[in-house]
Every structure is written in structure tokens, then in C-alpha cells.
Design an enzyme around this catalytic site. Structure first.
Site, PDB file in Angstrom:
ATOM      1  N   ASP A 131       6.739  49.750 -11.366  1.00 40.69           N
ATOM      2  CA  ASP A 131       7.633  49.127 -12.047  1.00 40.69           C
ATOM      3  C   ASP A 131       7.696  47.835 -11.309  1.00 40.69           C
ATOM      4  OD1 ASP A 131       8.243  51.649 -13.321  1.00 40.69           O
ATOM      5  OD2 ASP A 131       9.381  52.575 -11.644  1.00 40.69           O
ATOM      6  N   GLU A 132       6.924  47.178 -11.179  1.00 45.99           N
ATOM      7  CA  GLU A 132       7.048  45.735 -10.613  1.00 45.99           C
ATOM      8  C   GLU A 132       6.787  44.360 -11.476  1.00 45.99           C
ATOM      9  OE1 GLU A 132       4.263  47.795  -9.264  1.00 45.99           O
ATOM     10  OE2 GLU A 132       4.154  48.593  -7.249  1.00 45.99           O
TER      11      GLU A 132
ATOM     12  N   LYS B 199       4.110  45.136 -14.272  1.00 47.33           N
ATOM     13  CA  LYS B 199       2.602  44.844 -14.028  1.00 47.33           C
ATOM     14  C   LYS B 199       2.727  44.968 -15.493  1.00 47.33           C
ATOM     15  CE  LYS B 199       2.576  48.561 -12.226  1.00 47.33           C
ATOM     16  NZ  LYS B 199       3.731  49.830 -11.918  1.00 47.33           N
TER      17      LYS B 199
ATOM     18  N   GLY C 165       4.816  53.754 -17.060  1.00 46.81           N
ATOM     19  CA  GLY C 165       5.416  52.749 -17.842  1.00 46.81           C
ATOM     20  C   GLY C 165       5.308  51.327 -18.123  1.00 46.81           C
ATOM     21  N   HIS C 166       5.135  50.472 -18.636  1.00 49.59           N
ATOM     22  CA  HIS C 166       4.818  49.467 -18.303  1.00 49.59           C
ATOM     23  C   HIS C 166       5.504  49.334 -19.840  1.00 49.59           C
ATOM     24  CE1 HIS C 166       1.344  50.088 -16.063  1.00 49.59           C
ATOM     25  NE2 HIS C 166       2.424  50.508 -15.249  1.00 49.59           N
TER      26      HIS C 166
ATOM     27  N   ARG D 282     -12.562  70.651 -10.539  1.00 45.45           N
ATOM     28  CA  ARG D 282     -13.727  70.487 -11.258  1.00 45.45           C
ATOM     29  C   ARG D 282     -13.838  71.900 -12.847  1.00 45.45           C
ATOM     30  NH1 ARG D 282     -17.931  71.333  -6.972  1.00 45.45           N
ATOM     31  NH2 ARG D 282     -16.252  72.465  -6.200  1.00 45.45           N
TER      32      ARG D 282
ATOM     33  N   GLN E 101       1.017  52.359 -11.544  1.00 43.64           N
ATOM     34  CA  GLN E 101       2.362  53.144 -10.085  1.00 43.64           C
ATOM     35  C   GLN E 101       1.695  52.380  -9.153  1.00 43.64           C
ATOM     36  OE1 GLN E 101      -0.256  55.883 -11.812  1.00 43.64           O
ATOM     37  NE2 GLN E 101       1.662  55.715 -12.197  1.00 43.64           N
TER      38      GLN E 101
ATOM     39  N   GLY F  95      13.896  57.329 -17.386  1.00 44.11           N
ATOM     40  CA  GLY F  95      15.510  56.933 -17.451  1.00 44.11           C
ATOM     41  C   GLY F  95      16.034  57.062 -16.307  1.00 44.11           C
TER      42      GLY F  95
ATOM     43  N   LEU G 167      12.801  37.372  -9.388  1.00 44.38           N
ATOM     44  CA  LEU G 167      13.619  36.652  -9.508  1.00 44.38           C
ATOM     45  C   LEU G 167      14.758  35.973  -9.574  1.00 44.38           C
ATOM     46  CD1 LEU G 167      13.034  35.356  -6.594  1.00 44.38           C
ATOM     47  CD2 LEU G 167      12.946  33.164  -7.599  1.00 44.38           C
TER      48      LEU G 167
ATOM     49  N   GLY H 215      12.536  36.551 -16.057  1.00 42.98           N
ATOM     50  CA  GLY H 215      12.793  36.582 -17.058  1.00 42.98           C
ATOM     51  C   GLY H 215      11.698  37.845 -17.445  1.00 42.98           C
TER      52      GLY H 215
HETATM   53  P1  GDP Z   1       5.507  48.035 -14.085  1.00 39.40           P
HETATM   54  O1  GDP Z   1       5.772  49.549 -14.845  1.00 39.40           O
HETATM   55  O2  GDP Z   1       5.240  47.673 -13.495  1.00 39.40           O
HETATM   56  O3  GDP Z   1       5.318  47.572 -15.830  1.00 39.40           O
HETATM   57  O4  GDP Z   1       7.322  47.437 -14.535  1.00 39.40           O
HETATM   58  P2  GDP Z   1       8.387  47.694 -15.643  1.00 39.40           P
HETATM   59  O5  GDP Z   1       8.522  47.767 -16.642  1.00 39.40           O
HETATM   60  O6  GDP Z   1       8.275  49.629 -15.756  1.00 39.40           O
HETATM   61  O7  GDP Z   1       9.272  48.058 -14.799  1.00 39.40           O
HETATM   62  C1  GDP Z   1       9.451  46.446 -14.837  1.00 39.40           C
HETATM   63  C2  GDP Z   1      10.953  45.897 -15.995  1.00 39.40           C
HETATM   64  O8  GDP Z   1      11.706  44.570 -15.480  1.00 39.40           O
HETATM   65  C3  GDP Z   1      10.984  46.072 -17.235  1.00 39.40           C
HETATM   66  O9  GDP Z   1      12.593  46.333 -17.555  1.00 39.40           O
HETATM   67  C4  GDP Z   1      10.269  44.558 -17.744  1.00 39.40           C
HETATM   68  O10 GDP Z   1      10.487  44.283 -19.100  1.00 39.40           O
HETATM   69  C5  GDP Z   1      11.143  43.537 -16.829  1.00 39.40           C
HETATM   70  N1  GDP Z   1      11.212  42.444 -16.195  1.00 39.40           N
HETATM   71  C6  GDP Z   1       9.551  42.185 -15.617  1.00 39.40           C
HETATM   72  N2  GDP Z   1       9.879  40.859 -15.487  1.00 39.40           N
HETATM   73  C7  GDP Z   1      11.058  40.600 -15.259  1.00 39.40           C
HETATM   74  C8  GDP Z   1      12.160  39.196 -14.646  1.00 39.40           C
HETATM   75  O11 GDP Z   1      11.027  38.384 -13.952  1.00 39.40           O
HETATM   76  N3  GDP Z   1      12.918  39.085 -15.326  1.00 39.40           N
HETATM   77  C9  GDP Z   1      13.509  40.460 -15.509  1.00 39.40           C
HETATM   78  N4  GDP Z   1      14.469  39.986 -15.458  1.00 39.40           N
HETATM   79  N5  GDP Z   1      13.538  41.182 -16.056  1.00 39.40           N
HETATM   80  C10 GDP Z   1      11.686  41.640 -15.580  1.00 39.40           C
HETATM   81  P1  IMO Z   2       4.131  52.480 -13.569  1.00 38.29           P
HETATM   82  O1  IMO Z   2       3.074  52.698 -13.741  1.00 38.29           O
HETATM   83  C1  IMO Z   2       7.062  54.324 -10.485  1.00 38.29           C
HETATM   84  C2  IMO Z   2       6.151  57.757  -9.420  1.00 38.29           C
HETATM   85  C3  IMO Z   2       6.949  59.335  -9.591  1.00 38.29           C
HETATM   86  C4  IMO Z   2       7.120  60.616  -8.040  1.00 38.29           C
HETATM   87  C5  IMO Z   2       5.423  59.936  -7.870  1.00 38.29           C
HETATM   88  C6  IMO Z   2       4.618  61.486  -8.190  1.00 38.29           C
HETATM   89  O2  IMO Z   2       6.084  52.287 -15.083  1.00 38.29           O
HETATM   90  O3  IMO Z   2       4.493  51.608 -11.977  1.00 38.29           O
HETATM   91  P2  IMO Z   2       3.496  61.559 -10.736  1.00 38.29           P
HETATM   92  O4  IMO Z   2       4.246  61.846 -11.819  1.00 38.29           O
HETATM   93  O5  IMO Z   2       3.011  60.218 -10.932  1.00 38.29           O
HETATM   94  O6  IMO Z   2       2.968  63.009 -10.007  1.00 38.29           O
HETATM   95  O7  IMO Z   2       5.421  61.539 -10.058  1.00 38.29           O
HETATM   96  O8  IMO Z   2       4.821  58.578  -8.860  1.00 38.29           O
HETATM   97  N1  IMO Z   2       6.176  57.453 -10.500  1.00 38.29           N
HETATM   98  C7  IMO Z   2       5.913  56.190 -10.647  1.00 38.29           C
HETATM   99  N2  IMO Z   2       7.278  55.676  -9.563  1.00 38.29           N
HETATM  100  N3  IMO Z   2       6.837  54.234 -11.259  1.00 38.29           N
HETATM  101  C8  IMO Z   2       5.007  55.373 -11.662  1.00 38.29           C
HETATM  102  O9  IMO Z   2       4.177  54.049 -13.185  1.00 38.29           O
HETATM  103  C9  IMO Z   2       5.616  55.911 -11.569  1.00 38.29           C
HETATM  104  N4  IMO Z   2       4.610  56.428 -11.428  1.00 38.29           N
HETATM  105  C10 IMO Z   2       4.566  57.385 -10.965  1.00 38.29           C
HETATM  106  O10 IMO Z   2       8.507  58.607  -9.326  1.00 38.29           O
HETATM  107  O11 IMO Z   2       7.734  59.946  -7.266  1.00 38.29           O
HETATM  108 MG    MG Z   3       6.959  50.948 -14.854  1.00 39.43          MG
END
Ligand code: GDP
Ligand code: IMO
Ligand code: MG
Length: 442
Positions: free
Chosen positions: A13-14, A16, A40-41, A142, A223, A301, A331, A414
Site C-alpha cells: 500500500d505504498e 504503487k 488493491g491499487h 503441482r 504487496q 477495508g 508526504l 496527493g
Molecule cells: P498500492 O497498493 O501500493 O497501490 O497503494 P493503495 O492504493 O492500496 O494505497 C495508497 C493510497 O494512498 C490510495 O488511496 C492512493 O489514492 C493514496 N495516495 C497515493 N499517493 C498519495 C499521496 O501522495 N498523497 C495522498 N494524500 N494520497 C495518496
Molecule cells: P497491495 O498490492 C498490504 C498482507 C495481508 C496479510 C498478508 C498475507 O495493495 O500493496 P494474503 O491474503 O496475501 O495471504 O495476506 O499480506 N497483504 C497486503 N498488505 N497491501 C497488499 O497489497 C497486500 N496483500 C496482502 O494483509 O498481512
Molecule cells: Mg494496496
């Protein structure tokens, strides 16, 4: 430069999806290479939020070929929902291709994921309940069923029948749950073919052909590095190779095809699910980050655990992935915090570890050693030049660069595509040496 891997350097959830979407305007192809709909991107464009679980985050560009590679595990029902959602928003997914070798998430994988987690009680991993662990386990043993099996009713039925014998025994005899009906599962999966059959192909040929044609390919990780099955905080990890090396395996390209690895780093740290998290703040500051950063899982969620940036984790990610530069996201969320901390060591039994310690117990029990920096008050959401950021924000970025010893190439302030500061002025020239190549591969 013709290929770049984008991956998470923390626990997922960085941002990506956000960074992939930003760079996808310069590329010809975006490839997902591992994970499934545990990912979830989020991509935000003109106020519209797109939550992508399986489809690569390049899909908003009609001229970008989007590939779901062999290393991904696919739940066809979720994929079809995602296609429907995109359709409703008038996004054309004709350029999607799905690897015939990707494994299918079956209904029993989901049942077993949930049942196993329930059985673990307090020791649970905190999975997303999407069947990810069980499907990768079947792949390794397998006994998995692949996307290509959908295209041969007889083979699919035989494999399903075989699988159900064992899975149903576990489901009913060990967990006391209702077994699955062969006919029901069979009909359901055959029904998916009509919708997704046209996308299925041998994607490794497409990717290699694109590279041969000097097209630009972006590999989009899911991830994060610390969730990697080998290099993460095992067993509190996911079941795939989330690291840069995983792109080769999960897409079918050789290591010399990867030109650059870009790490995505949130300006603080979050984690969903169980496992060690040395810089976690179960305090007001953790709540502040969660609420201001809207740190709730895109897929489940669930509230994300929040804490300070951890440079021990980042240095490890840089090493494991050969990350050349990082994109810092969110940031803007740090505005208004008086003192900002960066973890520079783990203190355990009188010793300070400056690198990831050799035993995970240390990560569980250590005291983080912090460096404290001045925060800033200003809202930075509309700044798009590095030198216009408050001095304290610039100092935070510079200090991160010094500690982890690689440059920050861009800073997101943002969720919207345009809210970005490109710090490395050579980045575009380096990553995308040429204009997009208009000849088609698919
Ligand atoms: P991913 O799984 O690495 O693609 O990240 P997620 O989408 O799960 O979580 C990142 C969340 O931060 C999302 O809701 C993005 O819309 C939001 N986001 C990404 N970059 C920024 C940012 O620079 N500022 C803010 N406020 N939100 C951001
Ligand atoms: P994105 O791509 C954050 C975490 C789960 C759990 C562990 C194992 O959006 O960054 P799993 O269902 O994969 O067997 O769960 O990995 N996890 C994530 N945490 N972002 C994700 O994906 C994740 N996908 C799995 O919360 O701790
Ligand atoms: Mg995510």
C-alpha cells in the site's frame, strides 16, 4: 532504457498503483507479475477513484497493453467484476492480456484460507481471505489449475474432480464445513470463459517481443518487499515473490531484461494484518496518520497499522531489489506534525542493530532508535517543485536520501495524477529514452 520494475519497499500500500499510473503515460506495456486480488491499487484521475485488484494500473491509457502475467493468481469472478466496473466508467480493456499459465483461485482456496486463519486464532496471519496462500500452495505442490485449463472442458473437469476429492475431505472432515459440488463449480468456471477467454494467451512471448521491439515495459509489483515469501517477515507475509527478481519469474523475462528498479516508499509506514512492525505507533500519532492518510485497506477495508518511517526496512529493500531510486508518496499527510521521526536502529538487549537483524524475535521485541526532525505546518498538496517545499520537508527528504544512500526521484503530494514533484530532472530521460513506440505487439 526499455524496462522498469516498480515495487513496494515496505509492507504494501505504498502507492504503487498511483506511481504506475503516473509513469504509464510513457510506456507501451504494464505487466503484473505476482499476487492476486489481495492487492488493491488505487488510481485517482479527475476525482474518479479506480480500485484495481488484478488489472494493471496502466489500464486508464487506451494505448497501453496491460498484461496479467503467469506469476499472478487469478480469481475470474473478481476479474470480470473489475472489467465490468471499468466498462461502467467507459474504460476500454481491449488491450488486456492474461497469461495461459497463471493459476486460478478456486472457491476451495478461499474457504481454506478463511478456515485456516480462523483455526490459527490469535496466531493468525491476518490474510485478505482471498485464497492466496492456498492457491500458491497448490501451484507449488503441482496440483493447481491454470487459466489454460479453462479452455479444455475435459481437462478442467478432470483436474477439478481430482482437487475436490482432497479439498472437500479437508473442508468437511477437518473444518466441518459444507463440501463443494463438482457440477456447480464446473458450470461457474466454464461460464467465465465467455467473458475472459478472448484475453488468454502466452504472455511471455508478448512481453519479450515488446522488449525486442525496443518498447518500454513497466512491471508493476503488488504487496511489498517485507511481505515477500522469502525475504519478508515470514510467516507474516504473502505467498509470492514480491521482489524485483519476482518480475522475471512471474512475467517470463531474463534478469538482463530489467533496466531499472524503482522503489515506492510511503512517507511513513503502514501494515495490514499481523506481524512485527517496530515503528508502529499505537498512539495519537498512529491514529492521526490513519485518519488523515485514510489508511484503510483498499481490498478489505481493514484499518492499517501506522507508524514512523523505518530506514532499516528501507535499506534492506534497496539491497534485496537493487533499487536505484525511490518515489516517496503521501508526504502531504505529514504536514502539521510537529516532530517527525525516522527509525535508524533497533535496540535489543543493549545492542543496536543498524541492519535487519538475523532473528525476527528482535524485530518483534526491539525498541526503535529514532532521529527526530522538525515538521512543517503548510499544506503542500499543490506544490510541484522541490525547492518550493517547506525547508523542513526538504530536510526530511534529504535525510532519507543520506540514510538509505540512494536518491529520491519523485515525491507524491496527493492521490491525483498531477500531484507530483519530479525531483530527479534526468529521470524521464533515463527511464524513457524514446517516445512511445506506436507499432503494435498484440
Ligand atoms: P498500492 O497498493 O501500493 O497501490 O497503494 P493503495 O492504493 O492500496 O494505497 C495508497 C493510497 O494512498 C490510495 O488511496 C492512493 O489514492 C493514496 N495516495 C497515493 N499517493 C498519495 C499521496 O501522495 N498523497 C495522498 N494524500 N494520497 C495518496
Ligand atoms: P497491495 O498490492 C498490504 C498482507 C495481508 C496479510 C498478508 C498475507 O495493495 O500493496 P494474503 O491474503 O496475501 O495471504 O495476506 O499480506 N497483504 C497486503 N498488505 N497491501 C497488499 O497489497 C497486500 N496483500 C496482502 O494483509 O498481512
Ligand atoms: Mg494496496
Amino acid at each position: 532504457m526499455s524496462s522498469i520494475v516498480i515495487l513496494g519497499a515496505q509492507w504494501g500500500d505504498e502507492g504503487k498503483g498511483r506511481i504506475t499510473d503516473l509513469l504509464a503515460s510513457h510506456v507501451d506495456m504494464v505487466v503484473r507479475f505476482q499476487g492476486g486480488n489481495n492487492a488493491g491499487h488505487t488510481v485517482v484521475l479527475n476525482g474518479n477513484e479506480f480500485k484495481l485488484h488484478l488489472i494493471p494500473s496502466g489500464i486508464l491509457y487506451p494505448d497501453v497493453v496491460c498484461i496479467i502475467g503467469n506469476g499472478v493468481v487469478i480469481n475470474p469472478e473478481v476479474l470480470i467484476e473489475e472489467l465490468d466496473d471499468l466498462g461502467k466508467k467507459e474504460i476500454n480493456a481491449d488491450n488486456l492480456r492474461i497469461s495461459c499459465n497463471a493459476h486460478l483461485v478456486m472457491p476451495y482456496h478461499i474457504i481454506l484460507d478463511k478456515a485456516c486463519e480462523h483455526g490459527l486464532g490469535k496466531s493468525k496471519i491476518g490474510t485478505t481471505h482471498k485464497g492466496i496462500g492456498p492457491v500458491y500452495a497448490d501451484k507449488a505442490s503441482r496440483s493447481g489449475i491454470r487459466v489454460q485449463d479453462l479452455l479444455d472442458e475435459k481437462i478442467f473437469k478432470t483436474k477439478l474432480e481430482e482437487s475436490l476429492k482432497l479439498k472437500n475431505a479437508i473442508i468437511s472432515k477437518i473444518y466441518g464445513l459444507k463440501p463443494l459440488e463438482l457440477g456447480e463449480v464446473f458450470d461457474k468456471y466454464m461460464g467465465y470463459v465467455e467473458r475472459i477467454g478472448k484475453y488468454i494467451t502466452e504472455t511471455s512471448f508478448l512481453i519479450n517481443k515488446a522488449l525486442d521491439m525496443n518498447k518500454t515495459v513497466l512491471f508493476e509489483g503488488a504487496q511489498g518487499t517485507l511481505l515477500d515469501i522469502d525475504h519478508g517477515t515470514y510467516p507474516f507475509v504473502t505467498s509470492s515473490s514480491t521482489i524485483a527478481g519476482g518480475a522475471c519469474v512471474g512475467a517470463g523475462v531474463g534478469p538482463n531484461r530489467i533496466d531499472e528498479v524503482l522503489g515506492v516508499v510511503k512517507a511513513y509506514t503502514t501494515r495490514v494484518g499481523s506481524g512485527p512492525f517496530p515503528t508502529e505507533e499505537k498512539t495519537d500519532i498512529g491514529d492521526y496518520l490513519r485518519e488523515k492518510g485514510n489508511e484503510y485497506g483498499t481490498t478489505t477495508g481493514r484499518p492499517r497499522r501506522c507508524g514512523w518511517l523505518d530506514s532499516i526496512v528501507l535499506k534492506y529493500s534497496v539491497m534485496i531489489n537493487s533499487i536505484k531510486s525511490i518515489a516517496i508518496t503521501k508526504l502531504d499527510i505529514l504536514s502539521g506534525i510537529k516532530k517527525i521521526k525516522i527509525c535508524i536502529g533497533y535496540k535489543y538487549e543493549g545492542k543496536v542493530f543498524k541492519d535487519l537483524p538475523p532473528h525476527q524475535t528482535i524485530m518483534h521485541k526491539c525498541q526503535p532508535v529514532y532521529e527526530e526532525l522538525e515538521g512543517w505546518e503548510e499544506d503542500i498538496g499543490s506544490i510541484n517543485k522541490f525547492n518550493e517545499l517547506p525547508l523542513e520537508a526538504r530536510s526530511y527528504i534529504s535525510r532519507i536520501e543520506e540514510i538509505i544512500n540512494i536518491p529520491v526521484s519523485m515525491i507524491s503530494v496527493g492521490a491525483e495524477r498531477k500531484k507530483i514533484i519530479i525531483k530527479d530532472k534526468n529521470l524521464k530521460r533515463r527511464l524513457f529514452k524514446r517516445e512511445k513506440n506506436p507499432t503494435t505487439v498484440v
